[in-house]
Design an enzyme around this catalytic site. Structure first.
Site, PDB file in Angstrom:
ATOM      1  CE1 TYR A 141      -3.228  -2.770   0.056  1.00 23.61           C
ATOM      2  CE2 TYR A 141      -3.829  -2.193   2.297  1.00 23.61           C
ATOM      3  CZ  TYR A 141      -4.011  -2.959   1.169  1.00 23.61           C
ATOM      4  OH  TYR A 141      -4.992  -3.916   1.155  1.00 23.61           O
ATOM      5  CE  LYS A 190       0.996 -17.708  -2.228  1.00 23.76           C
ATOM      6  NZ  LYS A 190       0.267 -18.985  -2.124  1.00 23.76           N
ATOM      7  CG  ASP A 223      -2.269 -20.072  -0.108  1.00 24.89           C
ATOM      8  OD1 ASP A 223      -1.530 -19.915   0.885  1.00 24.89           O
ATOM      9  OD2 ASP A 223      -1.902 -20.700  -1.119  1.00 24.89           O
ATOM     10  CG  ASP A 247      -7.191  -4.231   3.962  1.00 20.09           C
ATOM     11  OD1 ASP A 247      -8.174  -4.163   4.708  1.00 20.09           O
ATOM     12  OD2 ASP A 247      -7.074  -3.542   2.933  1.00 20.09           O
ATOM     13  CG  ASP A 251     -12.532  -6.227   5.977  1.00 20.17           C
ATOM     14  OD1 ASP A 251     -12.287  -5.721   7.082  1.00 20.17           O
ATOM     15  OD2 ASP A 251     -12.912  -5.567   4.998  1.00 20.17           O
TER      16      ASP A 251
END
Ligand code: NAD
Length: 358
Positions: A141, A190, A223, A247, A251
């Site tokens: 970001y 990851k 994942d 993020d 959620d």
């Protein structure tokens, strides 16, 4: 103890729920013999209306001079014009940056009385109690981004960058939190694909091995984590991860308890005041009706006392009061289902009453 808090009600239901947060702070002060100085300042759409700036200098200065900041929510249709010079959310981004808030803490806990509102089955979700620690000021970001012409049209890119120092400080913060909880820390990355993740894995393992050998530590690929969260959420205690993965995962996790109105969050840095808020937005559809659920804000007050001032007994007292009120059947409209509901103010009354009775 004497402490100074800044309250930023913001827009929509913000003023209604922050008023209840203030009453709870007053209740804590009287029950535990503290003096709390509280001042209210503007942020978001109301600040744009008043002075054209979603985070006026006077608000920022007051926040800097405080022990902690309690925020309601910002935004609403009135300020949604894409052609507007500035937007309420710009105030939020700026306050996080200016206060150096590099870690976002989101507890995700199911409440037994409300667990049937979860989209998952009770036997899977009941007893979930996870603290997510998301890195907030680095990664993709904030990395380099751009576009250039391409034979097929255009090419666009965003770069994910992390430094050893950025990883160390947030992993350390998460590890300290795990020590205060059930002693389990999970790092999500990851690393099978991304170089930035491989640095996360290396740095995180070193911090935990050298400084927190007492913790039960594991790593999970992002994942796989997305699947584990809905198949075995009870397995996790503290989960630390980088900005983009955090993020998305937070959620996903916020759906587990079945109500947005019960989830608080904290953004903290290495020193200076932290920012505490409910995870929901300004809910313009119900603003001004005195029906918003104030519990996420009240639980954000508990986090504020715990993380900014080490007031663990005070934070426990608030959480117990909320628990008791829910157990006794009090519900605002958002969590009442087809049953009877009470107003924002009445919910505040009940929590305050339970808090003062101890
Ligand atoms: P929202 O969270 O405000 O509302 C989503 C739904 O949940 C609405 O139906 C709302 O009525 C309900 N809801 C939310 N909080 C509630 C509460 N405490 N009690 C009862 N019901 C509640 O999300 P949205 O509608 O997507 O966004 C509305 C505005 O809030 C937008 O302008 C958005 O940009 C802003 N927003 C701000 C923040 C923040 O300030 N941190 C976060 C998210 C969204």
């Amino acid at each position: 103890m004497h402490a100074k808090f800044v309250l930023l009600p913001g827009d929509g239901i913000g003023p209604e729920i922050v008023t209840q947060g203030r009453r709870i702070l007053e209740g804590i002060a009287s029950r535990f013999g503290h003096t709390f100085e509280m001042s209210e300042h503007m942020i978001g759409g109301c600040a744009i209306d008043a002075c054209g700036d979603p985070l006026p200098e006077s608000t920022l200065a007051a926040c800097r001079a405080s022990h902690a900041v309690l925020l309601g929510a910002v935004g609403g249709p009135k300020w949604d014009d894409p052609k507007a010079k500035t937007r309420p959310e710009a105030g939020l981004l700026k306050i996080r940056k200016e206060l150096g808030l590099f870690a976002n803490l989101r507890p995700t806990k199911t409440w037994d009385e409300l667990v049937d509102a979860s989209p998952l089955r009770r036997d899977i979700v009941s007893g979930t109690d996870i603290l997510f620690v998301r890195e907030l000021t680095g990664g993709i970001y904030f990395g380099e981004s751009g576009r250039k012409p391409h034979a097929s049209g255009e090419e666009a890119w965003n770069v994910m960058t992390y430094t050893t120092g950025e990883i160390e400080r947030v992993v350390r913060l998460a590890a300290e939190a795990a020590r205060r909880r059930r002693g389990k820390l999970t790092m999500v990355d990851k690393a099978n694909v991304l170089e930035a993740s491989r640095l996360w894995r290396q740095v995180s393992e070193k911090v935990v091995k050298t400084e927190f050998p007492d913790l039960q530590y594991n790593v999970v690929l992002v994942d796989a984590m997305a699947m584990h969260l809905i198949s075995k959420p009870r397995d996790f205690d503290v989960v630390v991860t980088e900005n983009l993965f955090g993020d998305i995962l937070t959620d996903e996790a916020s759906m587990l308890p079945g109500s947005l109105g019960l989830l608080p969050s904290a953004s903290i840095g290495s020193s200076g005041p932290g920012l505490f808020e409910p995870i929901h937005g300004s809910a313009p559809d119900i603003a001004g009706k005195n029906i918003a659920n104030p519990l996420a804000t009240i639980l954000a007050v508990a986090m504020m006392l715990r993380y900014s001032l080490n007031m663990n007994a005070e934070a426990d007292a608030i959480e117990t009061a909320v628990n008791n009120v829910l157990k006794a059947g009090a519900r605002t409209k958002d969590i009442a289902g087809n049953g009877p509901s009470i107003s924002t103010t009445e919910m505040g009354d009940k929590v305050l009453d339970a808090l003062l009775k101890g």
